[in-house]
Design a protein around this motif. Structure first.
Motif, PDB file in Angstrom:
ATOM      1  N   ALA A 166       0.827  -1.200   0.000  1.00 21.10           N
ATOM      2  CA  ALA A 166       0.000   0.000   0.000  1.00 21.10           C
ATOM      3  C   ALA A 166       0.861   1.249   0.000  1.00 21.10           C
ATOM      4  O   ALA A 166       0.821   2.016  -0.943  1.00 21.10           O
ATOM      5  N   LEU A 167       1.627   1.405   0.974  1.00 21.42           N
ATOM      6  CA  LEU A 167       2.381   2.660   1.040  1.00 21.42           C
ATOM      7  C   LEU A 167       3.823   2.364   1.471  1.00 21.42           C
ATOM      8  O   LEU A 167       4.045   1.671   2.457  1.00 21.42           O
ATOM      9  N   ASP A 188       7.092   2.929   3.329  1.00 18.25           N
ATOM     10  CA  ASP A 188       7.302   3.631   4.598  1.00 18.25           C
ATOM     11  C   ASP A 188       8.445   4.616   4.435  1.00 18.25           C
ATOM     12  O   ASP A 188       9.618   4.247   4.444  1.00 18.25           O
ATOM     13  N   GLU A 211       2.753  10.063   6.333  1.00 17.05           N
ATOM     14  CA  GLU A 211       1.947   9.367   7.367  1.00 17.05           C
ATOM     15  C   GLU A 211       0.546   9.957   7.416  1.00 17.05           C
ATOM     16  O   GLU A 211      -0.471   9.254   7.442  1.00 17.05           O
ATOM     17  N   THR A 267      -1.394   8.794   4.463  1.00 17.32           N
ATOM     18  CA  THR A 267      -1.854   7.417   4.614  1.00 17.32           C
ATOM     19  C   THR A 267      -3.099   7.366   5.480  1.00 17.32           C
ATOM     20  O   THR A 267      -4.087   6.708   5.165  1.00 17.32           O
ATOM     21  N   ARG A 268      -3.044   8.094   6.543  1.00 19.11           N
ATOM     22  CA  ARG A 268      -4.187   8.090   7.460  1.00 19.11           C
ATOM     23  C   ARG A 268      -5.442   8.648   6.766  1.00 19.11           C
ATOM     24  O   ARG A 268      -6.527   8.119   6.890  1.00 19.11           O
ATOM     25  N   GLY A 287      -6.327   6.262   3.322  1.00 19.81           N
ATOM     26  CA  GLY A 287      -6.262   4.801   3.392  1.00 19.81           C
ATOM     27  C   GLY A 287      -7.590   4.128   3.101  1.00 19.81           C
ATOM     28  O   GLY A 287      -7.666   3.113   2.430  1.00 19.81           O
ATOM     29  N   ALA A 327       3.472   7.639  -2.812  1.00 16.95           N
ATOM     30  CA  ALA A 327       2.591   6.709  -2.085  1.00 16.95           C
ATOM     31  C   ALA A 327       1.241   6.634  -2.791  1.00 16.95           C
ATOM     32  O   ALA A 327       0.882   7.519  -3.550  1.00 16.95           O
ATOM     33  N   ASN A 355      -2.977   4.800  -2.183  1.00 19.88           N
ATOM     34  CA  ASN A 355      -3.867   4.126  -1.217  1.00 19.88           C
ATOM     35  C   ASN A 355      -4.269   2.756  -1.747  1.00 19.88           C
ATOM     36  O   ASN A 355      -4.031   2.429  -2.932  1.00 19.88           O
TER      37      ASN A 355
END
Ligand code: ADP
Length: 620
Positions: free
Chosen positions: A3-4, A6, A13, A16-17, A20, A37, A39
């Protein structure tokens, strides 16, 4: 695909939150356009279109889009990209991150396959409609409610009204209406156009060159589905001028057919009547609304119908028309002679749809022809009379000589007898005096006859009517004997004299006596003779009246006055002038002549003459 990655960056971050769980693909990109990145929805999309690299589903100008987005600091919307069979729309939004490590741009994807397909279908449909509108020979137009101002008009407007479509936009339809139709429309429109949704009207529109064209418009209202507010009106208008004019011509013709005095009848091949005009109903005395269908054969005498059926219809079928002299019968059974024309009206195919017949009532004409014939007959009589008059005039001249000789010889004989009287001198003298008297009278009549031929005035002298009656009875004796008729007189004494032309009064009396003798049932074989009685009296008005009474067949029961018409006669050798001349003579004398029924059977012919004024002295 993971997915993403790191990156450890706080921006990522947060990204992503944030994304997502979003159902649509979202990417985080660097300022150079590198995908940092994505989702899980992005991974799902790639799986769906069977690709592994996210760059393959981004717009071709991805890097330029990122740059443009960053440069202007605002979103770039809906950049399309193909992903296999799907269409994606990507929106580039500058990221709100401050750090170097965070993404510079967020890219939001949207699967627009379905809506793009719908839009394409819509475009096709729209183009199709436009094409239809533009190809149509009817004017398709859109209008504002109320003023009916054109919002759009299809090119047929040019053909039908002479205006280019763009010339019409902004113009109110009502301004093109014929003034009368504008009024009608204004009265009707509020109810029909706005309440029921569909509205058909036929109006005259003014063509650009000034003449009017009949258009039949079918209009429909378009309303806002939510509020119900009236948005616009869509119309389809068709040129119906020809139809309207044809209808008017038909109506005009129908009015003529209704108003004509000729009988017009429509019937089918089996003779069943489908239409009768006003004149036909009136002439044939038929009720306006019969309760059973009529057949042509019921309106015609059998022989006439048989001819129409065998000859008329066959000819009309073959050549389209037939005409002939036939007859019709009215509801009372009266037969009318007619002249008739039959027309056949073909159907679409080879058959005959119906027949029509125009029938002219010839009764009047026949009547007029009869009158002309009678008149000609009368003229022939008159011609005969003129000849007769001329002959009489000639005869009178010829007869004068022998009559004068008779008178002279008779007088000479009397003188000689007076000189040397024979045994029966008185008897012979009486006879000779009568001869001289009658010869003088005959001479007088002849003189009058010639005078009559010369149209000279008659003499009016005071005369004793009883004396005239007696003389005429004597005169008629031989004729009465021949007829086996007994002549009688009942004469009132002391009648006043009348001022009259003696010969004319004699003529009248003679005529009445002759008619009476001819009418009386005679018996020449010496049996019981039937009487003809002449009676004289004084009327309450002081006129002298003479009645000639017979016991013949009497007067005709229908119209006794016709006896006095010129040329009316029932006798094979009659002239039919006696009574009419006699009446004129009496009227010229201020008297009257008339006929009555004899209560005992037979007729009474009477005349009156006004008494002479007291100063007048008796003549003879
Ligand atoms: P004509 O004697 O030439 O026929 P008239 O004018 O004298 O002409 O008479 C006309 C008709 O009237 C006669 O033909 C006859 O039919 C009818 N008529 C005249 N006198 C009598 C009568 N006394 N009784 C019955 N009918 C009469």
């Amino acid at each position: 695909m993971s997915a993403l990655p790191d990156t450890g960056s706080s921006g990522l971050e947060a990204f992503t939150r944030l994304v997502g769980r979003l159902p649509e693909p979202v990417l985080a990109c660097s300022a150079e356009g590198e995908v940092l990145a994505s989702n899980p929805a992005t991974a799902a999309l790639l799986a769906k279109v069977q690709l592994t690299d996210v760059r393959l589903v981004l717009p071709t100008g991805h890097h330029e889009l990122v740059r443009a987005c960053l440069q202007h600091g605002e979103a770039v919307q809906d950049a399309e990209a193909r992903a296999g069979a799907r269409t994606l729309a990507w929106t580039y939004v500058p990221a709100a991150s401050d750090g170097e490590a965070g993404p510079a741009v967020h890219v939001f994807g949207r699967d627009v396959t379905d809506s793009r397909q719908t839009e394409a279908a819509l475009r096709i449909s729209e183009a199709r409609h436009r094409l239809l509108a533009e190809q149509s020979t009817d004017i398709i137009s859109r209008h504002t409610p109320g003023t009916w101002t054109f919002l759009y008009a299809s090119p047929a407007a040019t053909t039908l009204l002479g205006y280019r479509p763009e010339e019409l936009v902004g113009v109110s339809s009502l301004d093109l209406f014929h003034p009368d139709d504008r009024r009608t429309y204004k009265e009707r429109a509020p109810t029909v156009a706005y309440e029921r949704g569909i509205y058909v009207g036929t109006y005259r529109y003014r063509h650009k060159d000034g003449h009017y064209v009949w258009l039949e418009s079918t209009s429909r209202t378009l309303r806002d589905p939510g509020s119900g507010e009236l948005l616009e009106i869509i119309s389809v208008s068709r040129d119906v001028s020809r139809r309207v004019l044809a209808e008017r011509a038909t109506r005009r013709l129908a009015r003529i057919v209704e108003a004509t005095t000729d009988l017009v009848v429509f019937f089918d091949g089996s003779g069943r009547i489908t239409y009768l005009n006003e004149a036909a109903l009136r002439t044939l005395t038929l009720p306006a609304t019969g309760n059973r269908p009529l057949r042509l054969r019921e309106l015609m005498p059998p022989a006439a119908y048989a001819r129409v059926e065998s000859e008329g219809l066959a000819t009309a079928r073959a050549t389209g028309t037939w005409s002939g002299e036939t007859a019709f019968i009215d509801a009372k059974g009266r037969e009318l002679p007619v002249s008739q024309v039959i027309l056949s009206h073909p159907d679409e195919g080879d058959g005959i749809e119906y027949f029509s017949t125009v029938v002219r009532d010839m009764s009047e004409r026949r009547h007029a022809e009869e009158l002309v014939q009678r008149h000609q007959h009368e003229m022939a009589h008159v011609a005969r009379l003129i000849t007769l008059g001329e002959m009489a005039s000639g005869l009178a001249h010829e007869l004068n000589q022998p009559l004068a000789a008779i008178v002279n010889y008779a007088r000479g004989a009397i003188r000689r007898m007076e000189a040397t009287p024979p045994a029966e001198a008185e008897v012979i003298k009486g006879a000779l005096e009568r001869i001289a008297q009658q010869a003088s009278r005959a001479g007088e009549i002849i003189r009058r006859l010639r005078g009559f031929a010369r149209k000279s005035e008659f003499q009016r002298l005071p005369i004793d009517v009883n004396a005239v009656v007696r003389e005429m009875l004597r005169f008629c004796l031989p004729e009465a004997r021949r007829h086996g008729v007994h002549l009688a007189a009942e004469l009132a004494p002391h009648l006043p004299t009348v001022l009259a032309d003696r010969v004319q009064i004699e003529q009248v009396l003679l005529n009445l006596l002759r008619n009476a003798m001819e009418a009386a049932p005679g018996d020449a074989s010496g049996g019981i003779a039937s009487p003809v009685l002449v009676r004289s009296d004084l009327t309450a008005e002081g006129c002298v009246a003479v009645h000639v009474i017979d016991c013949g067949p009497g007067l005709p029961s229908t119209d006794p006055e016709q006896l006095f018409e010129q040329f009316y006669t029932t006798k094979p050798k009659g002239l039919g002038l006696g009574l009419s001349i006699s009446r004129s003579i009496m009227e010229a004398h201020g008297g009257q002549l008339w006929a009555d029924d004899n209560p005992e059977g037979g007729a009474i012919f009477s005349f009156t003459l006004p008494a002479a004024p007291a100063s007048a002295t008796p003549g003879i």
